[in-house]
Scaffold this motif. Structure first.
Motif, short mmCIF file in Angstrom:
data_model
loop_
_atom_site.label_atom_id
_atom_site.label_comp_id
_atom_site.label_asym_id
_atom_site.label_seq_id
_atom_site.Cartn_x
_atom_site.Cartn_y
_atom_site.Cartn_z
N ALA A 110 0.80 -1.06 0.09
CA ALA A 110 -0.13 -0.10 0.03
C ALA A 110 0.76 1.08 -0.08
O ALA A 110 1.79 1.38 0.76
N VAL A 111 0.66 1.96 -1.03
CA VAL A 111 1.47 3.36 -0.96
C VAL A 111 0.34 4.55 -1.10
O VAL A 111 -0.29 4.70 -1.92
N ALA A 112 0.65 5.31 -0.08
CA ALA A 112 -0.33 6.70 -0.17
C ALA A 112 0.68 7.85 -0.81
O ALA A 112 1.64 8.14 -0.69
N LEU A 113 -0.18 8.45 -1.60
CA LEU A 113 0.15 9.63 -2.59
C LEU A 113 -0.37 10.94 -2.23
O LEU A 113 -1.54 10.91 -1.81
N LYS A 114 0.41 11.89 -2.43
CA LYS A 114 -0.29 13.39 -2.15
C LYS A 114 0.35 14.35 -3.21
O LYS A 114 1.49 14.08 -3.43
N TYR A 115 -0.56 15.08 -3.74
CA TYR A 115 0.03 16.06 -4.70
C TYR A 115 -0.61 17.39 -4.42
O TYR A 115 -2.06 17.54 -4.44
N ASP A 116 -0.06 18.38 -4.05
CA ASP A 116 -0.51 19.51 -4.31
C ASP A 116 0.11 20.66 -5.52
O ASP A 116 1.51 20.96 -5.19
N PRO A 117 -0.19 21.05 -6.34
CA PRO A 117 0.38 21.55 -7.53
C PRO A 117 0.85 22.84 -7.02
O PRO A 117 1.83 23.68 -7.62
N ASN A 118 0.28 23.66 -5.94
CA ASN A 118 1.03 24.86 -5.51
C ASN A 118 2.16 24.95 -4.66
O ASN A 118 2.97 25.79 -4.44
N GLU A 119 2.60 23.58 -4.13
CA GLU A 119 3.64 23.49 -3.44
C GLU A 119 4.52 22.28 -4.10
O GLU A 119 5.70 22.31 -3.57
N MET A 120 4.06 21.36 -4.77
CA MET A 120 4.97 20.31 -5.46
C MET A 120 5.13 20.34 -6.81
O MET A 120 4.31 20.62 -7.63
N ASP A 121 6.38 19.89 -7.33
CA ASP A 121 6.65 19.80 -8.75
C ASP A 121 6.21 18.40 -9.09
O ASP A 121 5.83 18.38 -10.17
N LYS A 122 5.81 17.62 -8.20
CA LYS A 122 5.53 16.07 -8.46
C LYS A 122 4.83 15.29 -7.60
O LYS A 122 5.04 15.89 -6.46
N PRO A 123 4.00 14.38 -7.67
CA PRO A 123 3.23 13.72 -6.65
C PRO A 123 4.29 13.12 -5.69
O PRO A 123 5.39 12.65 -6.08
N THR A 124 3.99 13.09 -4.36
CA THR A 124 4.94 12.52 -3.37
C THR A 124 4.51 11.64 -2.53
O THR A 124 3.25 11.55 -2.32
N VAL A 125 5.37 10.42 -2.12
CA VAL A 125 4.94 9.42 -1.49
C VAL A 125 4.91 10.07 0.10
O VAL A 125 5.92 10.23 0.51
N VAL A 126 3.76 9.63 0.76
CA VAL A 126 3.67 10.04 2.18
C VAL A 126 3.62 8.97 3.01
O VAL A 126 3.76 9.15 4.32
N ALA A 127 3.44 7.81 2.56
CA ALA A 127 3.24 6.60 3.45
C ALA A 127 3.39 5.32 2.33
O ALA A 127 2.93 5.48 1.23
N LYS A 128 4.06 4.23 3.07
CA LYS A 128 4.05 3.31 1.92
C LYS A 128 4.35 1.93 3.28
O LYS A 128 4.80 2.12 4.30
#
Length: 366
Positions: free
Chosen positions: A282-300
């Protein structure tokens, strides 16, 4: 019965001191002042230094003594026996003797320090000065008296006495004709002859003592290495002490992993989506275009941790989607806090677009 005997034998061999001392053991011994050194080397250096000084400046020493003696005779011939005169004469004699003896004492000190520094380097330890009851234990005292080390020291002393006597006899025998005629010489010549004999004897004995001291240092080195040997059990205990008990370390690692999992699980509510495979990863992703250049893994996580991630996602209404290959790839290729690699952009973008369409904000973000 055999098993018990075998265990006893193994325990005995594990306690037998057959292994060389570790660097940590050597360092601990050094802190206690336990080092390989020969007390004979400083003595030999001091004797050679003093008699070399006398060979070069012996005339100065003799002149100083003669001056002191002459001044005493001149002073006594014209003095009155009073307490003040005796005190004054004693002070003058002590001062003149100190001036003559000071260079000899200084050379002895320097040579002693140099000899010790050559053996052990700079070392200051107060452990030998500490009061210990075992030092006044009569049983241990008797053991020291009748120990092999005491026998070796006695043998060394006998060898030194024998060789020193032989060297002294040889020097005097070679000068026997001059010694026999000393009564026919003037006082100055007699003093010069005696001084020369003293210097020759002293230097010869000093060189002999240095040779014996080097042999003694070899023995002291061997004895020291023998005394600081360690058993295999000692080495294991030292390793546990320095590196930590493996059981305690494993428990600490478990606690650290648990804390890391808890911190990771706490980030789940901020995720946009959880990708599963569906049971093992299981891999949790987060993406905020205002703060991030690419989606980020926050948990796995895998297995139990993956289950906790899915439960936390369900608790906070985080969308969970199944994608076996993507879940495996993200788990193995991306660390927590890192962005998704370019070769996985397309697959992740499709999932995020699907999630945003369900949530009703196709522009992305929370």
């Amino acid at each position: 019965m055999r098993t018990t005997r075998l265990k006893m034998n193994l325990q005995f061999f594990s306690q037998e001191k057959t292994e060389k001392a570790t660097p940590q053991k050597r360092q601990d011994s050094r802190k206690k002042g336990q080092v390989a050194r020969s007390a004979e080397i400083p003595s030999a250096f001091m004797m050679i230094g003093v008699f070399l000084f006398m060979s070069f400046l012996g005339e100065w020493i003799i002149e100083g003594l003669q001056t002191m003696i002459r001044s005493n005779f001149v002073y006594i011939a014209n003095w009155t026996l009073t307490e003040q005169n005796v005190d004054l004469m004693m002070k003058e004699n002590v001062w003149q003797a100190a001036v003559i003896a000071a260079p000899l004492m200084g050379i002895s000190l320097v040579m002693g320090v140099v000899a010790n520094y050559m053996q052990v380097g700079f070392l200051v330890s107060t452990d030998p000065l500490q009061a210990k009851l075992e030092r006044i234990n009569p049983l241990k005292g008797a053991k020291r008296i009748f120990s092999a080390r005491t026998l070796v020291e006695l043998l060394k002393s006998l060898i030194k006495i024998t060789f020193i006597s032989a060297v002294t006899f040889t020097v005097l025998w070679n000068k026997r004709e001059e010694v026999m005629l000393i009564s026919q010489k003037s006082i100055g010549d007699a003093i010069s002859l005696v001084g020369s004999l003293i210097v020759q004897t002293g230097l010869s004995v000093g060189i002999l003592l240095l040779f014996l001291a080097l042999l003694d240092y070899v023995y002291q080195k061997y004895d020291f290495e023998k005394n600081i040997r360690m058993s295999k059990q000692d080495i294991k205990d030292e390793y546990k002490k320095s590196e930590g008990d493996p059981l305690i370390k494993s428990k600490m690692k478990e606690k650290q992993r648990a804390l890391g999992v808890n911190r990771m699980i706490a980030e789940i509510p901020s995720a946009d989506v959880v990708i599963t495979n569906p049971t093992h990863f299981a891999v949790a992703l987060k993406y905020d275009p205002n703060e991030m250049d690419k989606p980020t893994v926050v948990a796995k996580g895998m297995d139990y941790v993956a289950l906790k991630i899915k439960e936390k996602a369900k608790e906070h209404d985080i969308i969970t989607t199944e994608n076996v290959q993507l879940a495996r790839a993200l788990y193995h290729q991306v660390e927590i806090g890192d962005g998704v690699p370019e070769d996985l952009f397309k697959a992740v973008a499709e999932i995020l677009a699907y999630v945003y369409s369900i949530k009703g904000y196709p522009g992305g973000g929370n």
